[in-house]
Each structure stands twice: as structure tokens, then as C-alpha cells.
Design a protein around this motif. Structure first.
Motif, mmCIF file in Angstrom:
data_model
loop_
_atom_site.group_PDB
_atom_site.id
_atom_site.type_symbol
_atom_site.label_atom_id
_atom_site.label_comp_id
_atom_site.label_asym_id
_atom_site.label_seq_id
_atom_site.Cartn_x
_atom_site.Cartn_y
_atom_site.Cartn_z
ATOM 1 N N GLY A 223 -6.655 -35.879 -16.733
ATOM 2 C CA GLY A 223 -7.591 -36.050 -15.626
ATOM 3 C C GLY A 223 -7.517 -34.899 -14.636
ATOM 4 N N VAL A 224 -6.296 -34.477 -14.298
ATOM 5 C CA VAL A 224 -6.117 -33.357 -13.370
ATOM 6 C C VAL A 224 -6.686 -32.073 -13.967
ATOM 7 C CG1 VAL A 224 -4.415 -31.908 -12.208
ATOM 8 C CG2 VAL A 224 -4.119 -34.392 -12.238
ATOM 9 N N VAL B 286 -16.074 -36.680 -14.123
ATOM 10 C CA VAL B 286 -15.870 -37.966 -13.446
ATOM 11 C C VAL B 286 -15.565 -39.057 -14.469
ATOM 12 C CG1 VAL B 286 -17.007 -39.755 -12.074
ATOM 13 C CG2 VAL B 286 -17.303 -37.357 -11.472
ATOM 14 N N ALA B 287 -16.308 -39.046 -15.584
ATOM 15 C CA ALA B 287 -16.061 -40.043 -16.630
ATOM 16 C C ALA B 287 -14.662 -39.889 -17.212
ATOM 17 C CB ALA B 287 -17.104 -39.905 -17.739
ATOM 18 N N THR B 288 -14.238 -38.646 -17.424
ATOM 19 C CA THR B 288 -12.897 -38.402 -17.960
ATOM 20 C C THR B 288 -11.822 -38.897 -17.010
ATOM 21 O OG1 THR B 288 -13.673 -36.446 -19.176
ATOM 22 C CG2 THR B 288 -11.303 -36.617 -18.776
ATOM 23 N N VAL B 289 -12.007 -38.642 -15.723
ATOM 24 C CA VAL B 289 -11.032 -39.097 -14.724
ATOM 25 C C VAL B 289 -10.954 -40.617 -14.705
ATOM 26 C CG1 VAL B 289 -10.540 -39.200 -12.250
ATOM 27 C CG2 VAL B 289 -11.239 -37.041 -13.295
ATOM 28 N N ILE B 290 -12.112 -41.299 -14.779
ATOM 29 C CA ILE B 290 -12.119 -42.764 -14.781
ATOM 30 C C ILE B 290 -11.408 -43.302 -16.015
ATOM 31 C CG2 ILE B 290 -13.606 -44.805 -14.921
ATOM 32 C CD1 ILE B 290 -15.636 -43.315 -13.234
ATOM 33 N N VAL B 291 -11.672 -42.695 -17.177
ATOM 34 C CA VAL B 291 -11.009 -43.130 -18.409
ATOM 35 C C VAL B 291 -9.500 -42.907 -18.317
ATOM 36 C CG1 VAL B 291 -10.768 -42.685 -20.875
ATOM 37 C CG2 VAL B 291 -13.037 -42.824 -19.856
ATOM 38 N N THR C 175 -15.822 -50.367 -16.486
ATOM 39 C CA THR C 175 -16.300 -49.254 -15.661
ATOM 40 C C THR C 175 -16.148 -47.931 -16.388
ATOM 41 O OG1 THR C 175 -15.693 -50.455 -13.643
ATOM 42 C CG2 THR C 175 -16.018 -48.076 -13.455
ATOM 43 N N ALA C 176 -15.028 -47.749 -17.074
ATOM 44 C CA ALA C 176 -14.816 -46.521 -17.841
ATOM 45 C C ALA C 176 -15.842 -46.389 -18.967
ATOM 46 C CB ALA C 176 -13.398 -46.505 -18.410
ATOM 47 N N ALA C 177 -16.169 -47.514 -19.615
ATOM 48 C CA ALA C 177 -17.160 -47.486 -20.697
ATOM 49 C C ALA C 177 -18.531 -47.085 -20.168
ATOM 50 C CB ALA C 177 -17.230 -48.857 -21.373
ATOM 51 N N ILE C 178 -18.928 -47.662 -19.029
ATOM 52 C CA ILE C 178 -20.219 -47.322 -18.432
ATOM 53 C C ILE C 178 -20.250 -45.847 -18.026
ATOM 54 C CG2 ILE C 178 -21.742 -47.760 -16.465
ATOM 55 C CD1 ILE C 178 -20.785 -50.667 -16.529
ATOM 56 N N ALA C 179 -19.143 -45.351 -17.478
ATOM 57 C CA ALA C 179 -19.076 -43.953 -17.056
ATOM 58 C C ALA C 179 -19.237 -43.013 -18.250
ATOM 59 C CB ALA C 179 -17.755 -43.680 -16.340
ATOM 60 N N LEU C 180 -18.607 -43.345 -19.371
ATOM 61 C CA LEU C 180 -18.736 -42.497 -20.563
ATOM 62 C C LEU C 180 -20.170 -42.466 -21.075
ATOM 63 C CD1 LEU C 180 -15.505 -43.325 -22.635
ATOM 64 C CD2 LEU C 180 -16.165 -41.114 -21.677
#
Length: 206
Positions: free
Chosen positions: A27-28, A98-103, A130-135
Motif C-alpha cells: 500500500g505504501v 486508492v483501490a490498492t490501499v483499501i485492499v 468495500t475493497a471489492a467495490i473499490a477494485l
């Protein structure tokens, strides 16, 4: 293997800890990469990779065993670009980040929950959902916004008198892998929701 009291063994705890740490590190790294891309996009000149068609490679046209060779991308550095196009190009990079950070945060939370033996806590299904929706959103919206941004760059080049006949006026190249991973993660979130419901029913029977 688990210890006699049901807690994760030392090997399992170390493995889960490494997974959680690796997720945070990824994520970083994603954020650092997005910041670097933002510096280029909002700087001057702005390097933009534009898709081209019908641009033959003269160096390989007469090479033996080569049937055809064409360029598919052209890196164009633009001295000045309006803020709208810059934000569209940055959104193409920022949304997957953003999606990667959420996952990654979801994986960190899952690893921590497994270590504490609280995998089916109430928040887990929501976090994974939430992670699924972000991806899925990043996989669908990001490339579309990038395509609009590149179309604006091509339009600007055309207005400046440049020959843009070999550039695509509008082209969206989407990677379906994030969408597939998002759907898979949604199924995992559903499984955790079912597990949480079964856990509540079991606790009610005890």
C-alpha cells in the motif's frame, strides 16, 4: 497447527504477521508511485503516452522474417496542459492506487483479526465488500477517465496544427483483472457474512 487453547501457533502467527506487514508495504509503495506520477502530470512538460495506429516501424520493414511491425504507443511531452486534462490523467493513476490501499488495509485487518481469533467480527464483511467495490470501480472508471484525458491532449495537439492522424481520437484500454479480483473478493465478503451469521446462531444455541 493451533496450540491446545485454540490460539494460532507461532508459525501461523508469524505468517499472518508477515502477510499483514507485506500488505501495508504494498500500500505504501502504491502511494509513493502515485505521488511520483502526480509530480510528472502536474509538472511541465507533461509526458503523456498516447495510443497510435498505422505507425509502421521503418527499421523493421525490410527485416527477414518480419511480416509487419507498428508502434502502438507514442510518448508526447506537452509544454502546457489545462488542469482538467491533468486531473483526468491523474485520476487514471490515483483510482487504482486508492483501490490498492483499501485492499491492503483489508488484508492487514484480516491478518490481525485471524491472529486475535476474531475473523468473523462484524466489520470484516463490510471491509472486504468495500475493497471489492473499490477494485471494480477503479478497473472500470480509471481507464475511462484516462481515455478522456488523452483525447483532450490529442485535441490540443490538433488545435496547435500538429498532424494527429495516427493518434486515436478516443481509446479506452481496460484491464479486466481488477474487476475479476473485485468480484472474487465480493464472494469472500459474502462468505464472511455467512460465517458471521452462523457464529451468532451458534452462540445463541450455547
Amino acid at each position: 497447527m493451533r496450540s491446545r487453547d485454540g490460539r494460532p501457533s507461532m508459525i501461523e502467527a508469524v505468517t499472518l504477521g508477515l502477510v499483514a506487514t507485506g500488505a501495508v508495504s504494498i500500500g505504501v509503495a502504491s502511494v509513493v508511485g502515485a505521488v511520483g506520477a502526480g509530480v510528472e502530470i502536474f509538472g511541465s512538460p507533461v509526458p503523456v503516452s498516447l495510443p497510435v495506429h498505422g505507425a509502421g516501424m521503418a527499421s523493421l520493414s525490410d527485416a527477414e522474417g518480419i511480416a509487419a511491425a507498428e508502434y502502438t504507443q507514442s510518448l508526447v511531452s506537452v509544454d502546457s496542459l489545462d488542469a482538467g486534462a491533468r486531473w483526468l490523467l491523474f485520476a487514471e493513476v490515483a483510482l487504482p492506487t486508492v483501490a490498492t490501499v483499501i485492499v491492503c488495509l483489508s488484508l492487514w485487518w484480516l491478518g490481525l483479526s485471524l491472529i486475535r481469533q476474531r475473523a468473523f467480527r462484524r466489520s470484516m464483511a463490510s471491509v472486504l465488500g468495500t475493497a471489492a467495490i473499490a477494485l471494480v470501480a477503479a478497473g472500470m472508471i480509471g481507464p475511462f477517465l484516462g481515455g478522456i484525458g488523452r483525447a483532450e491532449v490529442v485535441e490540443r495537439l490538433e488545435m496547435s496544427g500538429a498532424d494527429t492522424s495516427q493518434f486515436w481520437a478516443f481509446l479506452v484500454s481496460a484491464d479486466l483483472a481488477p474487476i475479476g479480483w473485485g468480484i472474487a473478493l465480493a464472494l469472500v465478503a459474502t462468505a464472511f457474512e455467512v460465517g458471521q451469521r452462523l457464529q451468532r446462531e451458534t452462540e445463541g444455541l450455547v
